[in-house]
Design a protein around this motif. Structure first.
Motif, PDB file in Angstrom:
ATOM      1  N   LEU A   1       1.710  10.738  -4.247  1.00 39.85           N
ATOM      2  CA  LEU A   1       0.756   9.951  -3.450  1.00 39.85           C
ATOM      3  C   LEU A   1      -0.677  10.265  -3.687  1.00 39.85           C
ATOM      4  N   LYS A   2      -1.425   9.087  -3.373  1.00 39.71           N
ATOM      5  CA  LYS A   2      -2.950   9.196  -3.810  1.00 39.71           C
ATOM      6  C   LYS A   2      -3.741   9.200  -2.300  1.00 39.71           C
ATOM      7  N   PRO A   3      -4.950   9.474  -2.492  1.00 34.85           N
ATOM      8  CA  PRO A   3      -5.794   9.418  -1.146  1.00 34.85           C
ATOM      9  C   PRO A   3      -5.831   8.033  -1.024  1.00 34.85           C
ATOM     10  N   GLU A   4      -5.967   7.112  -1.934  1.00 34.29           N
ATOM     11  CA  GLU A   4      -5.957   5.687  -1.340  1.00 34.29           C
ATOM     12  C   GLU A   4      -4.797   5.085  -0.887  1.00 34.29           C
ATOM     13  N   ASP A   5      -3.664   5.817  -0.911  1.00 33.39           N
ATOM     14  CA  ASP A   5      -2.460   5.498  -0.310  1.00 33.39           C
ATOM     15  C   ASP A   5      -2.318   5.622   1.472  1.00 33.39           C
ATOM     16  N   ALA A   6      -3.553   6.497   1.811  1.00 30.82           N
ATOM     17  CA  ALA A   6      -3.566   6.620   3.238  1.00 30.82           C
ATOM     18  C   ALA A   6      -3.865   5.571   4.001  1.00 30.82           C
ATOM     19  N   ALA A   7      -3.116   5.291   5.225  1.00 31.99           N
ATOM     20  CA  ALA A   7      -3.241   4.109   5.901  1.00 31.99           C
ATOM     21  C   ALA A   7      -2.065   4.225   6.963  1.00 31.99           C
ATOM     22  N   VAL A   8      -1.965   3.200   7.911  1.00 31.87           N
ATOM     23  CA  VAL A   8      -0.911   3.078   8.963  1.00 31.87           C
ATOM     24  C   VAL A   8       0.083   2.285   8.191  1.00 31.87           C
ATOM     25  N   TYR A   9       1.488   2.645   8.110  1.00 31.83           N
ATOM     26  CA  TYR A   9       2.538   1.851   7.567  1.00 31.83           C
ATOM     27  C   TYR A   9       3.289   1.396   8.607  1.00 31.83           C
ATOM     28  N   TYR A  10       3.626  -0.093   8.206  1.00 30.17           N
ATOM     29  CA  TYR A  10       4.213  -0.680   9.233  1.00 30.17           C
ATOM     30  C   TYR A  10       5.515  -1.421   8.393  1.00 30.17           C
ATOM     31  N   CYS A  11       6.682  -1.389   9.322  1.00 20.77           N
ATOM     32  CA  CYS A  11       7.859  -2.161   8.738  1.00 20.77           C
ATOM     33  C   CYS A  11       7.794  -3.324   9.632  1.00 20.77           C
ATOM     34  N   ALA A  12       8.409  -4.566   8.698  1.00 17.26           N
ATOM     35  CA  ALA A  12       8.386  -5.751   9.474  1.00 17.26           C
ATOM     36  C   ALA A  12       9.726  -6.369   8.981  1.00 17.26           C
ATOM     37  N   VAL A  13      10.095  -7.399   9.855  1.00 16.50           N
ATOM     38  CA  VAL A  13      11.377  -8.201   9.498  1.00 16.50           C
ATOM     39  C   VAL A  13      10.820  -9.666   9.071  1.00 16.50           C
ATOM     40  N   ARG A  14      11.253  -9.956   7.994  1.00 17.09           N
ATOM     41  CA  ARG A  14      10.704 -11.154   7.289  1.00 17.09           C
ATOM     42  C   ARG A  14      11.574 -12.348   7.647  1.00 17.09           C
ATOM     43  N   ALA A  15      11.452 -12.898   8.830  1.00 16.72           N
ATOM     44  CA  ALA A  15      12.172 -13.925   9.429  1.00 16.72           C
ATOM     45  C   ALA A  15      12.035 -15.475   9.030  1.00 16.72           C
ATOM     46  N   ASN A  16      10.628 -15.477   8.499  1.00 17.21           N
ATOM     47  CA  ASN A  16      10.341 -16.793   8.022  1.00 17.21           C
ATOM     48  C   ASN A  16      10.297 -17.039   6.506  1.00 17.21           C
ATOM     49  N   ARG A  17      11.282 -17.479   5.975  1.00 17.31           N
ATOM     50  CA  ARG A  17      11.537 -17.603   4.520  1.00 17.31           C
ATOM     51  C   ARG A  17      10.909 -18.447   3.776  1.00 17.31           C
ATOM     52  N   PHE A  18      10.190 -19.321   4.499  1.00 13.83           N
ATOM     53  CA  PHE A  18       9.105 -20.314   3.974  1.00 13.83           C
ATOM     54  C   PHE A  18       7.948 -19.762   3.096  1.00 13.83           C
ATOM     55  N   TYR A  19       7.757 -18.553   3.556  1.00 12.14           N
ATOM     56  CA  TYR A  19       6.551 -17.837   2.841  1.00 12.14           C
ATOM     57  C   TYR A  19       7.173 -16.776   1.915  1.00 12.14           C
ATOM     58  N   ASN A  20       6.242 -16.581   0.846  1.00 11.45           N
ATOM     59  CA  ASN A  20       6.508 -15.552  -0.256  1.00 11.45           C
ATOM     60  C   ASN A  20       6.842 -14.364   0.453  1.00 11.45           C
ATOM     61  N   TYR A  21       7.267 -13.309  -0.260  1.00  8.24           N
ATOM     62  CA  TYR A  21       7.846 -12.046   0.399  1.00  8.24           C
ATOM     63  C   TYR A  21       6.555 -11.045   0.577  1.00  8.24           C
ATOM     64  N   TYR A  22       5.411 -11.452  -0.156  1.00  4.61           N
ATOM     65  CA  TYR A  22       4.178 -10.627  -0.104  1.00  4.61           C
ATOM     66  C   TYR A  22       3.416 -11.092   0.964  1.00  4.61           C
ATOM     67  N   ASP A  23       3.560 -12.274   1.487  1.00  4.87           N
ATOM     68  CA  ASP A  23       2.865 -12.959   2.519  1.00  4.87           C
ATOM     69  C   ASP A  23       2.928 -12.646   4.125  1.00  4.87           C
ATOM     70  N   ILE A  24       2.069 -12.040   4.564  1.00  2.00           N
ATOM     71  CA  ILE A  24       2.381 -11.245   6.001  1.00  2.00           C
ATOM     72  C   ILE A  24       2.669 -12.410   6.951  1.00  2.00           C
ATOM     73  N   LYS A  25       2.328 -13.756   6.598  1.00  2.00           N
ATOM     74  CA  LYS A  25       2.698 -14.828   7.657  1.00  2.00           C
ATOM     75  C   LYS A  25       4.256 -15.073   7.829  1.00  2.00           C
ATOM     76  N   GLY A  26       5.276 -14.456   6.754  1.00  2.00           N
ATOM     77  CA  GLY A  26       6.478 -14.688   6.856  1.00  2.00           C
ATOM     78  C   GLY A  26       7.160 -13.453   7.720  1.00  2.00           C
ATOM     79  N   TYR A  27       6.441 -12.591   8.197  1.00  2.00           N
ATOM     80  CA  TYR A  27       7.097 -11.575   8.849  1.00  2.00           C
ATOM     81  C   TYR A  27       6.701 -11.686  10.206  1.00  2.00           C
ATOM     82  N   ASP A  28       7.629 -11.588  11.256  1.00  2.00           N
ATOM     83  CA  ASP A  28       7.608 -12.029  12.596  1.00  2.00           C
ATOM     84  C   ASP A  28       7.741 -10.914  13.425  1.00  2.00           C
ATOM     85  N   TYR A  29       8.329 -10.001  13.349  1.00  2.00           N
ATOM     86  CA  TYR A  29       8.703  -8.510  13.991  1.00  2.00           C
ATOM     87  C   TYR A  29       8.018  -7.518  13.334  1.00  2.00           C
ATOM     88  N   TRP A  30       7.127  -6.701  13.861  1.00  2.00           N
ATOM     89  CA  TRP A  30       6.633  -5.360  13.527  1.00  2.00           C
ATOM     90  C   TRP A  30       6.945  -4.352  14.310  1.00  2.00           C
TER      91      TRP A  30
END
Length: 125
Positions: free
Chosen positions: A86-115
């Motif tokens: 781990l690096k200092p720049e990794d410091a953050a709030v980490y969230y998991c999410a369900v990718r319910a909308n497969r229309f968007y790419n896996y890295y696109d936050i818009k594809g994740y509906d539940y957090w």
């Protein structure tokens, strides 16, 4: 009602490790693609890692590739994020999410509906 609960965050020294967990309920977890995102103060939420429902496909942000590992246990409805070196720049709030909308790419936050509510990771230098 879909619920995601993260745990495992905390304070760690640079170079150390943490393992985050995210347990879900209210959905058929074994059919869901899952992701981890993070948000540092003053910054936008960014993609960290994703894993397909079978666990056979995983994807990482360039900044964490080789240091973080995403995995899942469908029997426990849980997805993990093992964070090493781990690096200092990794410091953050980490969230998991369900990718319910497969229309968007896996890295696109818009594809994740539940957090989840997020878990804080602090890395001291």
């Amino acid at each position: 009602q879909v619920q995601l609960v993260e745990s495992g965050g905390g304070l760690v020294q640079a170079g150390g490790s943490l393992r985050l967990s995210c347990t879900t309920s209210g959905r058929t977890f074994s059919g869901d693609n899952m992701g981890w995102f993070r948000q540092a103060p003053g910054k936008e939420r960014e993609f960290v890692a994703a894993i397909w429902w079978s666990g056979g496909n995983t994807y990482y942000a360039y900044s964490v590739k080789g240091r973080f590992t995403i995995s899942r246990d469908n029997a426990k409805n849980t997805v993990y994020l093992q964070m090493n070196s781990l690096k200092p720049e990794d410091a953050a709030v980490y969230y998991c999410a369900v990718r319910a909308n497969r229309f968007y790419n896996y890295y696109d936050i818009k594809g994740y509906d539940y957090w989840g509510q997020g878990t804080q990771v602090t890395v001291s230098s």
